[in-house]
Design an enzyme around this catalytic site. Sequence first.
Site, PDB file in Angstrom:
ATOM      1  N   ASP A  76       6.244   3.731   4.747  1.00  0.00           N
ATOM      2  CA  ASP A  76       7.025   2.642   5.330  1.00  0.00           C
ATOM      3  C   ASP A  76       7.014   1.381   4.462  1.00  0.00           C
ATOM      4  O   ASP A  76       7.662   0.390   4.818  1.00  0.00           O
ATOM      5  CB  ASP A  76       6.566   2.323   6.761  1.00  0.00           C
ATOM      6  CG  ASP A  76       5.069   2.339   6.938  1.00  0.00           C
ATOM      7  OD1 ASP A  76       4.366   2.832   6.040  1.00  0.00           O
ATOM      8  OD2 ASP A  76       4.591   1.861   7.978  1.00  0.00           O
ATOM      9  N   HIS A  77       6.309   1.418   3.356  1.00  0.00           N
ATOM     10  CA  HIS A  77       6.277   0.255   2.455  1.00  0.00           C
ATOM     11  C   HIS A  77       6.613   0.637   1.011  1.00  0.00           C
ATOM     12  O   HIS A  77       7.200  -0.137   0.275  1.00  0.00           O
ATOM     13  CB  HIS A  77       4.906  -0.417   2.516  1.00  0.00           C
ATOM     14  CG  HIS A  77       4.433  -0.609   3.922  1.00  0.00           C
ATOM     15  ND1 HIS A  77       5.044  -1.491   4.783  1.00  0.00           N
ATOM     16  CD2 HIS A  77       3.468   0.016   4.642  1.00  0.00           C
ATOM     17  CE1 HIS A  77       4.457  -1.415   5.974  1.00  0.00           C
ATOM     18  NE2 HIS A  77       3.504  -0.506   5.919  1.00  0.00           N
ATOM     19  N   HIS A  89       3.922  -5.410   8.517  1.00  0.00           N
ATOM     20  CA  HIS A  89       4.504  -5.224   9.850  1.00  0.00           C
ATOM     21  C   HIS A  89       4.481  -6.584  10.554  1.00  0.00           C
ATOM     22  O   HIS A  89       3.405  -7.158  10.761  1.00  0.00           O
ATOM     23  CB  HIS A  89       3.720  -4.190  10.652  1.00  0.00           C
ATOM     24  CG  HIS A  89       3.858  -2.807  10.105  1.00  0.00           C
ATOM     25  ND1 HIS A  89       4.987  -2.041  10.301  1.00  0.00           N
ATOM     26  CD2 HIS A  89       3.027  -2.061   9.337  1.00  0.00           C
ATOM     27  CE1 HIS A  89       4.839  -0.878   9.690  1.00  0.00           C
ATOM     28  NE2 HIS A  89       3.665  -0.865   9.086  1.00  0.00           N
ATOM     29  N   HIS A 113      -7.364   0.816   4.665  1.00  0.00           N
ATOM     30  CA  HIS A 113      -6.129   1.444   5.165  1.00  0.00           C
ATOM     31  C   HIS A 113      -5.599   2.433   4.121  1.00  0.00           C
ATOM     32  O   HIS A 113      -5.160   3.524   4.442  1.00  0.00           O
ATOM     33  CB  HIS A 113      -5.124   0.351   5.467  1.00  0.00           C
ATOM     34  CG  HIS A 113      -3.905   0.829   6.168  1.00  0.00           C
ATOM     35  ND1 HIS A 113      -3.852   1.048   7.516  1.00  0.00           N
ATOM     36  CD2 HIS A 113      -2.680   1.157   5.690  1.00  0.00           C
ATOM     37  CE1 HIS A 113      -2.645   1.481   7.847  1.00  0.00           C
ATOM     38  NE2 HIS A 113      -1.912   1.559   6.760  1.00  0.00           N
ATOM     39  N   HIS A 130       0.833  -1.202   0.000  1.00  0.00           N
ATOM     40  CA  HIS A 130       0.000   0.000   0.000  1.00  0.00           C
ATOM     41  C   HIS A 130       0.868   1.252   0.000  1.00  0.00           C
ATOM     42  O   HIS A 130       2.057   1.202   0.306  1.00  0.00           O
ATOM     43  CB  HIS A 130      -1.014   0.000   1.142  1.00  0.00           C
ATOM     44  CG  HIS A 130      -0.429   0.137   2.512  1.00  0.00           C
ATOM     45  ND1 HIS A 130      -0.026  -0.932   3.270  1.00  0.00           N
ATOM     46  CD2 HIS A 130      -0.192   1.234   3.271  1.00  0.00           C
ATOM     47  CE1 HIS A 130       0.423  -0.515   4.436  1.00  0.00           C
ATOM     48  NE2 HIS A 130       0.343   0.808   4.468  1.00  0.00           N
ATOM     49  N   TYR A 183      -7.223   7.276  12.305  1.00  0.00           N
ATOM     50  CA  TYR A 183      -7.992   7.603  11.109  1.00  0.00           C
ATOM     51  C   TYR A 183      -9.299   8.310  11.459  1.00  0.00           C
ATOM     52  O   TYR A 183      -9.907   8.049  12.493  1.00  0.00           O
ATOM     53  CB  TYR A 183      -8.331   6.323  10.333  1.00  0.00           C
ATOM     54  CG  TYR A 183      -7.242   5.845   9.396  1.00  0.00           C
ATOM     55  CD1 TYR A 183      -5.908   6.163   9.622  1.00  0.00           C
ATOM     56  CD2 TYR A 183      -7.559   5.075   8.288  1.00  0.00           C
ATOM     57  CE1 TYR A 183      -4.922   5.720   8.759  1.00  0.00           C
ATOM     58  CE2 TYR A 183      -6.572   4.625   7.419  1.00  0.00           C
ATOM     59  CZ  TYR A 183      -5.259   4.955   7.662  1.00  0.00           C
ATOM     60  OH  TYR A 183      -4.282   4.522   6.809  1.00  0.00           O
ATOM     61  N   HIS A 209       1.947   3.822   1.544  1.00  0.00           N
ATOM     62  CA  HIS A 209       2.453   4.579   2.681  1.00  0.00           C
ATOM     63  C   HIS A 209       3.971   4.519   2.704  1.00  0.00           C
ATOM     64  O   HIS A 209       4.583   3.600   2.162  1.00  0.00           O
ATOM     65  CB  HIS A 209       1.878   4.028   3.994  1.00  0.00           C
ATOM     66  CG  HIS A 209       0.471   4.497   4.253  1.00  0.00           C
ATOM     67  ND1 HIS A 209      -0.370   3.875   5.141  1.00  0.00           N
ATOM     68  CD2 HIS A 209      -0.230   5.542   3.729  1.00  0.00           C
ATOM     69  CE1 HIS A 209      -1.536   4.516   5.164  1.00  0.00           C
ATOM     70  NE2 HIS A 209      -1.472   5.523   4.312  1.00  0.00           N
TER      71      HIS A 209
HETATM   72 ZN   LIG Z   1       0.089   2.059   6.173  1.00  0.00          ZN
END
Ligand SMILES: [Zn+2]
Length: 402
Positions: free
Chosen positions: A121-122, A258, A193, A117, A224, A119
């Site tokens: 961190d990915h 994660h 998400h 996705h 959120y 974001h």
């Molecule tokens: Zn995320």
Amino acid sequence: MHRIVPLLAATLIGSTSCQGASTPKPDVASPAPAQATTASAKVCAHDSSWTAPQAPFRIYGNTWHVGPRGLGVFLITAPTGHVLIDGGVPGGAPLIEANIRAIGIDPRDIKWILVSHAHCDHAGDVAQLAATTGAEVVAGTGDVLLLARGGHDDPQYGNRFLYPPVQVTRKVTDGEVLRLGDLALTAHLTPGHTKGNATWGWTSCEGGRCLQLVDIGSLSAPDYTLIGNPNHQDIVTDYGASFTKVAALRCDIALAPHPGMVDFWERVARRDRGEADALIDSTRCRVYAEYAKESFRQELAKQSTFRRKPVPSGGAARGRRDRPQRVLRPQVPAMNVKYFRDTDTALLEFSDAAVDETREISESVYVDLDKNGNLVSMTIEHAAALAHLPHVRVEEIDASAA
Ligand SMILES: [Zn+2]
């Protein structure tokens, strides 16, 4: 007299958050291009495990863990070319590439990079990995624009978590199967998400025993705005469908962006101690989906009860002063303690005043102050070690006891 009030059940909230509960640092306004990646990396990688080195190792068959300690970055190998899932935080590519080389694979033989996705961190260093490898970048249709914006105007985070823009060369729809020689990967789109959040499934074999591996897309909703968010109006419906979909997947080995989402390191440790099938658990996708569904239900109920958070808007990078409020706070004054189990972070909220300034007390402790210098909240990272959280109790001592 001493009154001891156990807080565990009532107020400590275990949450699987994607970004973690750490207090985000403000974006740097209009950074020069050369500084942009550094600044984005610093804002994004506030969890040190997301950049912590981890030796690569075989998960099962042709599936390898090649990411840092705290992020699921997976390589699936095949004679016809390899598939990489996710690219870590901005600046994370060298660690991932070194891990890939360490298992004897040339990164240039990677044909596809799949994004779980959009974001930081990915997808944080997917652009760099795509440039190095020449691979196609594949993502869920709903994330294509957010990836191209490098995280700007995120429906929930605004411009808080940025990364170098990613150009998707192949967008996928729900149920689409990607084939590369003998490899077949199925995209199960699990929006919520993010709008294009993807859960990827594939088969890996060892000695004739073939298992279904699933990289579950994050189903958390950390901070959120779930009600009345004009940036993602179908968010509640999207999450609901995704919980159902993930719970129903065939899933012999559950992986995740994660590791804490699926108790990954605990299972690896058990396997290292000789329990050969410790990673195999056909209930794990369902268990995670049910946990995420219940967490979501509780958050939705809270947001239905308490006043709504402001919704982040787009535009120029926002500073701390006008960033969206991070958490819902009840109208009745009370101290809230929240514990985010997967990131081992505690958030102590003291008032609902607007945050004017964040001060770093130590490497793991931050305080938020209002414009008069009063304490609004405190974030404690590594909470279990530093503050004995989540094992906390409150002692209320009245004057007569003195
Ligand atoms: Zn995320």
